[in-house]
Design a protein around this motif. Structure first.
Motif, PDB file in Angstrom:
ATOM      1  N   ARG A  54       0.837  -1.202   0.000  1.00  0.00           N
ATOM      2  CA  ARG A  54       0.000   0.000   0.000  1.00  0.00           C
ATOM      3  C   ARG A  54       0.874   1.255   0.000  1.00  0.00           C
ATOM      4  O   ARG A  54       0.603   2.226  -0.705  1.00  0.00           O
ATOM      5  N   SER A  58       0.811   4.127  -2.823  1.00  0.00           N
ATOM      6  CA  SER A  58       0.462   5.477  -2.407  1.00  0.00           C
ATOM      7  C   SER A  58       1.564   6.456  -2.796  1.00  0.00           C
ATOM      8  O   SER A  58       1.300   7.541  -3.324  1.00  0.00           O
ATOM      9  N   VAL A  61       1.344   7.333  -6.472  1.00  0.00           N
ATOM     10  CA  VAL A  61       0.294   8.319  -6.780  1.00  0.00           C
ATOM     11  C   VAL A  61       0.769   9.718  -6.387  1.00  0.00           C
ATOM     12  O   VAL A  61       0.604  10.693  -7.140  1.00  0.00           O
ATOM     13  N   GLN A  62       1.387   9.816  -5.209  1.00  0.00           N
ATOM     14  CA  GLN A  62       1.843  11.134  -4.735  1.00  0.00           C
ATOM     15  C   GLN A  62       2.888  11.727  -5.683  1.00  0.00           C
ATOM     16  O   GLN A  62       2.862  12.927  -5.987  1.00  0.00           O
ATOM     17  N   ARG A  65       1.292  13.010  -8.878  1.00  0.00           N
ATOM     18  CA  ARG A  65       0.585  14.277  -8.651  1.00  0.00           C
ATOM     19  C   ARG A  65       1.575  15.434  -8.519  1.00  0.00           C
ATOM     20  O   ARG A  65       1.397  16.493  -9.107  1.00  0.00           O
ATOM     21  N   ARG A  72       1.125  16.907  -2.479  1.00  0.00           N
ATOM     22  CA  ARG A  72       1.338  15.511  -2.073  1.00  0.00           C
ATOM     23  C   ARG A  72       0.023  14.882  -1.623  1.00  0.00           C
ATOM     24  O   ARG A  72      -0.270  13.732  -1.953  1.00  0.00           O
ATOM     25  N   THR A  73      -0.763  15.652  -0.866  1.00  0.00           N
ATOM     26  CA  THR A  73      -1.967  15.079  -0.268  1.00  0.00           C
ATOM     27  C   THR A  73      -3.228  15.495  -1.025  1.00  0.00           C
ATOM     28  O   THR A  73      -3.263  16.529  -1.692  1.00  0.00           O
ATOM     29  N   ASP A  74      -4.250  14.655  -0.884  1.00  0.00           N
ATOM     30  CA  ASP A  74      -5.566  14.934  -1.467  1.00  0.00           C
ATOM     31  C   ASP A  74      -6.572  14.649  -0.351  1.00  0.00           C
ATOM     32  O   ASP A  74      -6.890  13.486  -0.057  1.00  0.00           O
ATOM     33  N   ARG A  77      -9.814  12.656  -1.034  1.00  0.00           N
ATOM     34  CA  ARG A  77      -9.553  11.212  -1.136  1.00  0.00           C
ATOM     35  C   ARG A  77      -9.294  10.624   0.262  1.00  0.00           C
ATOM     36  O   ARG A  77      -9.764   9.533   0.590  1.00  0.00           O
ATOM     37  N   GLU A  78      -8.547  11.337   1.093  1.00  0.00           N
ATOM     38  CA  GLU A  78      -8.276  10.830   2.441  1.00  0.00           C
ATOM     39  C   GLU A  78      -9.577  10.674   3.235  1.00  0.00           C
ATOM     40  O   GLU A  78      -9.745   9.709   3.974  1.00  0.00           O
ATOM     41  N   VAL A  81     -11.175   7.503   2.240  1.00  0.00           N
ATOM     42  CA  VAL A  81     -10.508   6.360   2.880  1.00  0.00           C
ATOM     43  C   VAL A  81     -10.957   6.246   4.338  1.00  0.00           C
ATOM     44  O   VAL A  81     -11.315   5.159   4.812  1.00  0.00           O
ATOM     45  N   LEU A 101      -2.650   6.364   6.835  1.00  0.00           N
ATOM     46  CA  LEU A 101      -2.358   7.521   5.984  1.00  0.00           C
ATOM     47  C   LEU A 101      -1.029   8.153   6.382  1.00  0.00           C
ATOM     48  O   LEU A 101      -0.237   8.570   5.531  1.00  0.00           O
ATOM     49  N   CYS A 104       1.700   6.227   4.932  1.00  0.00           N
ATOM     50  CA  CYS A 104       1.768   6.294   3.469  1.00  0.00           C
ATOM     51  C   CYS A 104       2.175   7.672   2.941  1.00  0.00           C
ATOM     52  O   CYS A 104       2.746   7.773   1.865  1.00  0.00           O
ATOM     53  N   ARG A 105       1.872   8.726   3.659  1.00  0.00           N
ATOM     54  CA  ARG A 105       2.217  10.054   3.121  1.00  0.00           C
ATOM     55  C   ARG A 105       2.932  10.949   4.127  1.00  0.00           C
ATOM     56  O   ARG A 105       3.154  12.129   3.878  1.00  0.00           O
TER      57      ARG A 105
HETATM   58  C1  ISJ Z   1      -2.350   7.922  -2.665  1.00  0.00           C
HETATM   59  C2  ISJ Z   1      -2.864   9.156  -2.740  1.00  0.00           C
HETATM   60  O1  ISJ Z   1      -2.211  10.249  -2.166  1.00  0.00           O
HETATM   61  C3  ISJ Z   1      -2.295  10.519  -0.770  1.00  0.00           C
HETATM   62  C4  ISJ Z   1      -2.297   9.271   0.009  1.00  0.00           C
HETATM   63  C5  ISJ Z   1      -3.477   8.609   0.257  1.00  0.00           C
HETATM   64  C6  ISJ Z   1      -3.472   7.199   0.735  1.00  0.00           C
HETATM   65  O2  ISJ Z   1      -2.403   6.693   1.090  1.00  0.00           O
HETATM   66  O3  ISJ Z   1      -4.545   6.560   0.728  1.00  0.00           O
HETATM   67  C7  ISJ Z   1      -4.704   9.264   0.053  1.00  0.00           C
HETATM   68  C8  ISJ Z   1      -4.760  10.544  -0.358  1.00  0.00           C
HETATM   69  C9  ISJ Z   1      -3.550  11.373  -0.567  1.00  0.00           C
HETATM   70  O4  ISJ Z   1      -3.374  12.270   0.511  1.00  0.00           O
HETATM   71  C10 ISJ Z   1      -4.136   9.417  -3.466  1.00  0.00           C
HETATM   72  O5  ISJ Z   1      -4.464  10.588  -3.691  1.00  0.00           O
HETATM   73  O6  ISJ Z   1      -4.821   8.465  -3.831  1.00  0.00           O
END
Ligand code: ISJ
Length: 108
Positions: A54, A58, A61-62, A65, A72-74, A77-78, A81, A101, A104-105
């Motif tokens: 995971r 993640s 994706v970061q 973006r 870095r963050t969205d 989306r968080e 989750v 989270l 992952c970020r």
């Molecule tokens: C992985 C992403 O980037 C970041 C990490 C996320 C995660 O680990 O689930 C969710 C949102 C973002 O802050 C995403 O946008 O999907």
């Protein structure tokens, strides 16, 4: 689709070839605990493997973006989750997802 089992202990018949002991979890509680703990340890290892997968996804994706000038963050989306984990496990699910989270970020 194939299914994967995580059981690492042999079936009862193999563990007790004499076959004279009573069946069931009360037959040998210490052995039952040891078997369950071996399965728990195997599951913990599997969970860490899944966590690392995971984290890698993640991070990918970061990077995509950020390479396009994004953040870095969205947070939308968080929240998605967090809602999903809360729906499955309630408040402890939210706490778990926050930790997930963070892993992952990083901290926001
Ligand atoms: C992985 C992403 O980037 C970041 C990490 C996320 C995660 O680990 O689930 C969710 C949102 C973002 O802050 C995403 O946008 O999907």
């Amino acid at each position: 689709m194939t299914t994967q089992t995580t059981t690492t202990t042999p079936p009862r018949a193999a563990a007790d070839p004499g076959g004279s002991a009573p069946e069931g979890p009360d037959a040998d509680p210490e052995a039952a605990i040891a078997r369950a703990r071996a399965d728990i340890d195997a599951l913990d290892e599997e969970i860490v493997r899944l966590l690392r997968r995971r984290m890698a996804l993640s991070e990918g994706v970061q990077h995509i973006r950020m390479a396009r000038g994004g953040r870095r963050t969205d947070l939308a989306r968080e929240n998605e989750v967090l809602r999903r984990w809360h729906a499955e496990l309630g408040q402890p699910g939210t706490a778990l997802a926050m930790t997930l989270l963070e892993l992952c970020r990083g901290r926001v």
